[in-house]
Design a protein around this motif. Structure first.
Motif, PDB file in Angstrom:
ATOM      1  N   ARG A 128       0.792  -1.222   0.000  1.00  0.00           N
ATOM      2  CA  ARG A 128       0.000   0.000   0.000  1.00  0.00           C
ATOM      3  C   ARG A 128       0.830   1.280   0.000  1.00  0.00           C
ATOM      4  O   ARG A 128       0.290   2.368  -0.205  1.00  0.00           O
ATOM      5  CB  ARG A 128      -0.921   0.030   1.226  1.00  0.00           C
ATOM      6  CG  ARG A 128      -2.033  -0.998   1.182  1.00  0.00           C
ATOM      7  CD  ARG A 128      -3.014  -0.768   2.317  1.00  0.00           C
ATOM      8  NE  ARG A 128      -4.142  -1.685   2.234  1.00  0.00           N
ATOM      9  CZ  ARG A 128      -5.182  -1.655   3.071  1.00  0.00           C
ATOM     10  NH1 ARG A 128      -5.218  -0.749   4.036  1.00  0.00           N
ATOM     11  NH2 ARG A 128      -6.168  -2.515   2.942  1.00  0.00           N
ATOM     12  N   ASP A 165      -1.638   4.112  -0.708  1.00  0.00           N
ATOM     13  CA  ASP A 165      -2.725   3.654  -1.574  1.00  0.00           C
ATOM     14  C   ASP A 165      -3.815   3.004  -0.720  1.00  0.00           C
ATOM     15  O   ASP A 165      -3.558   2.060   0.026  1.00  0.00           O
ATOM     16  CB  ASP A 165      -2.165   2.647  -2.583  1.00  0.00           C
ATOM     17  CG  ASP A 165      -3.157   2.311  -3.689  1.00  0.00           C
ATOM     18  OD1 ASP A 165      -4.372   2.560  -3.509  1.00  0.00           O
ATOM     19  OD2 ASP A 165      -2.724   1.799  -4.728  1.00  0.00           O
ATOM     20  N   ARG A 203      -6.576   0.610  -3.681  1.00  0.00           N
ATOM     21  CA  ARG A 203      -6.467   0.875  -5.116  1.00  0.00           C
ATOM     22  C   ARG A 203      -7.451   1.936  -5.616  1.00  0.00           C
ATOM     23  O   ARG A 203      -7.542   2.180  -6.815  1.00  0.00           O
ATOM     24  CB  ARG A 203      -6.648  -0.400  -5.954  1.00  0.00           C
ATOM     25  CG  ARG A 203      -5.510  -1.416  -5.822  1.00  0.00           C
ATOM     26  CD  ARG A 203      -5.711  -2.557  -6.803  1.00  0.00           C
ATOM     27  NE  ARG A 203      -4.663  -3.545  -6.703  1.00  0.00           N
ATOM     28  CZ  ARG A 203      -3.539  -3.522  -7.402  1.00  0.00           C
ATOM     29  NH1 ARG A 203      -3.327  -2.525  -8.243  1.00  0.00           N
ATOM     30  NH2 ARG A 203      -2.643  -4.470  -7.263  1.00  0.00           N
ATOM     31  N   GLN A 255      -5.273   7.464  -3.672  1.00  0.00           N
ATOM     32  CA  GLN A 255      -3.852   7.556  -3.345  1.00  0.00           C
ATOM     33  C   GLN A 255      -3.579   8.951  -2.766  1.00  0.00           C
ATOM     34  O   GLN A 255      -3.968   9.966  -3.353  1.00  0.00           O
ATOM     35  CB  GLN A 255      -2.974   7.337  -4.587  1.00  0.00           C
ATOM     36  CG  GLN A 255      -3.082   5.953  -5.197  1.00  0.00           C
ATOM     37  CD  GLN A 255      -4.329   5.769  -6.045  1.00  0.00           C
ATOM     38  OE1 GLN A 255      -4.711   6.662  -6.801  1.00  0.00           O
ATOM     39  NE2 GLN A 255      -4.969   4.608  -5.921  1.00  0.00           N
TER      40      GLN A 255
END
Length: 415
Positions: free
Chosen positions: A314, A356, A359, A362
């Protein structure tokens, strides 16, 4: 008579008209411009050709269309100061025209107009710096020879004034508009626009159990310079990018890059851009202050950057360092002496962080510092929105101070 409320708009227009592209995309800009060691595969055309092979199994195609970025600095409010000067100049010029036509004019009003123009003249100082870029790419990752077709265009421009102290006496003693128009103080805009069109090719190798990637990016390169000098009272930004002030040169150039996994999460990268040096001779232009032609030369020199990257599922951390110094605005040292009275260079260290969230979102922050102090240190930040991890909307911003800001936006798709 115009000056620079429209200068920045004109500079942006020049970049966008000339070509649709930028030196880095907005993900990188939000992270301080870093990412040489661990950027994404669709960033290979702007950061490091070797990154073309940095993809996941789920990645088959990436498109950026487009990324646009803009930075501007006017720390001493030069635009406002010249606007004030030009307003005062117009007022005094009008009064002196009335005198020339035999129209009665109050002498006290004339003296006040002369004094106001002299005051506004002594207040002129500072610079306007503008950097504009646009980037587009289409990337096809694969295990045999990953490829990314790209277009980059990067405009850097510098606007300032060269006051002549003798003009104060001319202003205070002007008896006609012809005498007023003999002022030799100047304003100028200098800069260069580099446009690259090429393809980044990369492939992975296994060396002693470590992943090693090499990349190469052959490209066509056009370098366009502009040199515009004009009377301080009569700068017209509608004219500064006319053909008579511009020169260009086209050539073939190449970038090289490599990345290497230092551990499961740590990577190292090196990018070497513009391995073939280029030179462009600027158009000669008359300087009323020097009473001679001024011709500025531009150089594009090889540029090496090294970086470290740290990735988890992440999170990403990046740290980049320029290994080579670059001429400020691409001007040769001799030409910089003509414009600035000194030679200037740039050499950046950049750092960035990205987190992140599933997904879909961000969050990015970064920092950029010029070790040569030609640019102010800057904090960067940005947000990415990635519905289903396939469509990508990236926003970025840069802050150095209240009159030194930047912003950008980018639309991309990955499949």
């Amino acid at each position: 008579m115009l000056f620079t409320r429209s200068t920045l708009a004109s500079l942006i227009g020049l970049a966008l008209i000339a070509s649709p592209a930028l030196a880095n995309d907005n993900r990188s800009h939000a992270m301080g411009g870093s990412g040489v060691a661990n950027g994404k595969y669709f960033q290979s055309g702007s950061l490091n050709p070797a990154l073309a092979a940095n993809f996941e199994e789920r990645d088959h195609f990436g498109l950026i269309l487009p990324a646009v970025y803009f930075e501007a600095a006017d720390q001493d409010q030069l635009t406002d100061r010249i606007d004030d000067f030009q307003d005062s100049f117009d007022q005094l010029e009008w009064l002196l025209e009335q005198v020339d036509m035999g129209v009665p004019v109050n002498e006290q009003q004339l003296e006040q107009a002369r004094g106001q123009l002299a005051d506004d003249f002594t207040n002129i100082r500072g610079t306007v710096i503008a950097d504009v870029g646009v980037h587009a790419s289409a990337s096809i990752p694969n295990r045999f020879a990953a490829a990314s077709f790209f277009i980059n265009s990067d405009l850097s421009a510098f606007t300032s004034a060269k006051p002549d102290e003798n003009d104060i006496e001319r202003i205070l003693n002007a008896q006609s508009d012809n005498e007023l128009n003999e002022l030799t103080s100047e304003g100028y805009v200098v800069g260069r626009l580099i446009t690259d069109v090429g393809v980044a090719l990369a492939r992975d190798f296994n060396l002693f159990g470590r992943n090693l990637t090499f990349g190469v990016a052959p490209k066509m390169q056009q370098i366009e310079s502009f040199t515009y000098f004009s009377a301080l009272s009569d700068i017209d930004t509608d004219d500064f990018d006319a053909d008579e002030y511009r020169s260009s040169s086209s050539a073939v150039n190449v970038d090289l890059g490599m990345t290497m996994d230092l551990s499961e999460r740590m990577s190292f990268g090196v990018s070497m851009q513009n391995l073939i040096s280029q030179e462009v001779d600027g158009q000669p232009i008359y300087s009323r202050q020097l009473n001679d032609l001024v011709s500025l030369d531009y150089e594009i020199k090889p540029h090496a950057v090294a970086g470290l990257g740290y990735n988890t599922r992440r999170m990403s951390l990046s740290l980049d360092l320029d290994l080579t110094k670059q001429n400020y605005l691409g001007l040769s040292p001799e030409s910089q002496l003509q414009v600035f009275g000194e030679s200037r260079e740039t050499q950046f260290v950049r750092a960035g962080y990205e987190y992140d969230i599933a997904r879909w979102i961000q969050v990015r922050v970064g920092y950029r510092h010029d070790m040569q102090d030609s640019y102010e240190s800057a904090i960067t930040a940005g947000l990415g929105f990635s519905p289903f991890g396939r469509m990508h909307i990236n926003l970025s911003a840069m802050y150095a101070d209240d009159r030194n800001l930047g912003a950008g936006a980018q639309l991309g798709f990955t499949f």
